[in-house]
Design a protein around this motif. Structure first.
Motif, PDB file in Angstrom:
ATOM      1  N   ARG A  12     -81.251  -4.601 -25.809  1.00  0.00           N
ATOM      2  CA  ARG A  12     -80.172  -4.037 -26.620  1.00  0.00           C
ATOM      3  C   ARG A  12     -79.456  -5.082 -27.481  1.00  0.00           C
ATOM      4  NH1 ARG A  12     -81.778  -1.568 -22.523  1.00  0.00           N
ATOM      5  NH2 ARG A  12     -81.877   0.701 -22.558  1.00  0.00           N
ATOM      6  N   ILE A  13     -79.193  -6.250 -26.881  1.00  0.00           N
ATOM      7  CA  ILE A  13     -78.592  -7.352 -27.660  1.00  0.00           C
ATOM      8  C   ILE A  13     -79.521  -8.562 -27.514  1.00  0.00           C
ATOM      9  CG2 ILE A  13     -76.485  -8.745 -28.021  1.00  0.00           C
ATOM     10  CD1 ILE A  13     -75.112  -6.791 -26.053  1.00  0.00           C
ATOM     11  N   PRO A  14     -79.973  -9.172 -28.613  1.00  0.00           N
ATOM     12  CA  PRO A  14     -80.946 -10.278 -28.487  1.00  0.00           C
ATOM     13  C   PRO A  14     -80.283 -11.572 -27.998  1.00  0.00           C
ATOM     14  CG  PRO A  14     -80.416  -9.895 -30.793  1.00  0.00           C
ATOM     15  CD  PRO A  14     -79.635  -8.894 -30.013  1.00  0.00           C
ATOM     16  N   LEU A  15     -79.740 -11.527 -26.756  1.00  0.00           N
ATOM     17  CA  LEU A  15     -79.010 -12.683 -26.224  1.00  0.00           C
ATOM     18  C   LEU A  15     -79.894 -13.923 -26.099  1.00  0.00           C
ATOM     19  CD1 LEU A  15     -76.611 -11.591 -23.341  1.00  0.00           C
ATOM     20  CD2 LEU A  15     -76.061 -12.476 -25.590  1.00  0.00           C
ATOM     21  N   LYS A  16     -81.161 -13.692 -25.652  1.00  0.00           N
ATOM     22  CA  LYS A  16     -82.065 -14.825 -25.438  1.00  0.00           C
ATOM     23  C   LYS A  16     -82.271 -15.598 -26.738  1.00  0.00           C
ATOM     24  CE  LYS A  16     -86.395 -15.836 -23.154  1.00  0.00           C
ATOM     25  NZ  LYS A  16     -87.675 -15.308 -22.736  1.00  0.00           N
ATOM     26  N   ILE A  17     -82.516 -14.819 -27.812  1.00  0.00           N
ATOM     27  CA  ILE A  17     -82.759 -15.459 -29.116  1.00  0.00           C
ATOM     28  C   ILE A  17     -81.481 -16.165 -29.580  1.00  0.00           C
ATOM     29  CG2 ILE A  17     -83.356 -15.017 -31.538  1.00  0.00           C
ATOM     30  CD1 ILE A  17     -85.025 -12.631 -30.456  1.00  0.00           C
TER      31      ILE A  17
END
Ligand code: HEM
Length: 235
Positions: A12-17
């Motif tokens: 849902r949210i591209p936290l890793k990127i």
């Protein structure tokens, strides 16, 4: 379980990127503890803002109650001693870190072309840090705080031409009193940190334009123009 939650969030949210972009970055010349000094100063600044706001819930900026309100915070409020201690030692650490950061950028010649503006903005930040220490020291309005403000404003008064104006501006008249404390309070809690936040943003923007300079002598010449002309990725 944790990896499932992590995956669910990442879909849902591209936290890793976002973390990769923010934290994984090749630094020319390799990583070094010397590069951490500016970030450490920034971290302590953020800590000062958080612990400062916390103290505002208890501190009373009047000559009658300033000292007692801080004592109340230190003795009776749960973890008040910790918050106050972090703010007190954070202020000392910030002066030391700024000095070390300044020495490191000086030694590696980061004041030279094309980083002059980053350096000049840094000098302005140095004055703001000194201003924060000076105005903060007066706030308990105990013997030490009172005399620090007395002596500091008297020294300001010796500056040629503008000295007496500056002294009465800081004291709000010729004598030390409630209005002096009020002025120190507003300078310490709003005006100086507010300006510092804007100036730090400018400092970091200027820094990102050219990236770090280090002991690899040619790196600076290689990256500086190229970054501006868009021929290379930001370092
Ligand atoms: C509140 C005070 C300050 C903060 C939060 C701060 C923060 C930073 C940060 C995070 C960096 C990038 C990382 C690094 O190289 O360490 C940096 C770079 C830099 N800072 Fe500061 N700084 C402050 C004060 C100063 C002062 C007092 C000077 C010098 C007068 C200065 C001059 C520089 C220069 C020239 C660079 C670029 C270094 C390079 O290109 O390698 N800064 N600063």
């Amino acid at each position: 379980m944790t990896s499932k939650i992590w995956r669910w969030i990442n879909e849902r949210i591209p936290l890793k990127i976002m973390l990769q972009v923010g934290l994984d970055e090749k630094i020319p010349g390799g990583a070094s503890f010397f590069y951490t000094l500016g970030s450490a100063t920034l971290f302590v600044f953020a800590l000062q803002v958080v612990t400062g706001i916390w103290q505002l819930f208890y501190y009373v900026p009047t000559v009658d109650h300033a000292y007692n309100s801080l004592n109340y915070l230190r003795i009776f409020v749960p973890y008040g001693w910790l918050i106050h201690g972090l703010h007190y030692w954070g202020a000392n650490a910030m002066v030391v870190l700024v000095a070390l950061h300044m020495i490191r950028v000086f030694v590696w010649g980061a004041y030279k072309k094309p980083r002059e503006i980053t350096w000049l903005i840094g000098v302005f930040l140095l004055f703001l840090v000194i201003g924060m220490s000076f105005t903060g020291a007066a706030l308990p309005w105990d013997e030490r705080g009172y005399w620090a403000a007395e002596v500091g404003t008297s020294i300001a008064g010796t500056i040629p031409l503008i000295g007496s104006f500056l002294e009465s501006l800081l004291r709000s008249g010729n004598f030390m009193g409630q209005l002096t404390l009020s002025r120190f309070f507003i300078l310490h809690t709003a005006i100086i940190p507010g300006i510092a936040m804007i100036i730090i943003a400018a400092h970091l923007t200027a820094f990102r334009n050219f990236g770090s300079v280090g002991p690899w002598s040619n790196e600076k010449r290689k990256t500086s123009g190229a970054v501006l002309s868009g021929q290379t990725k930001l370092p």
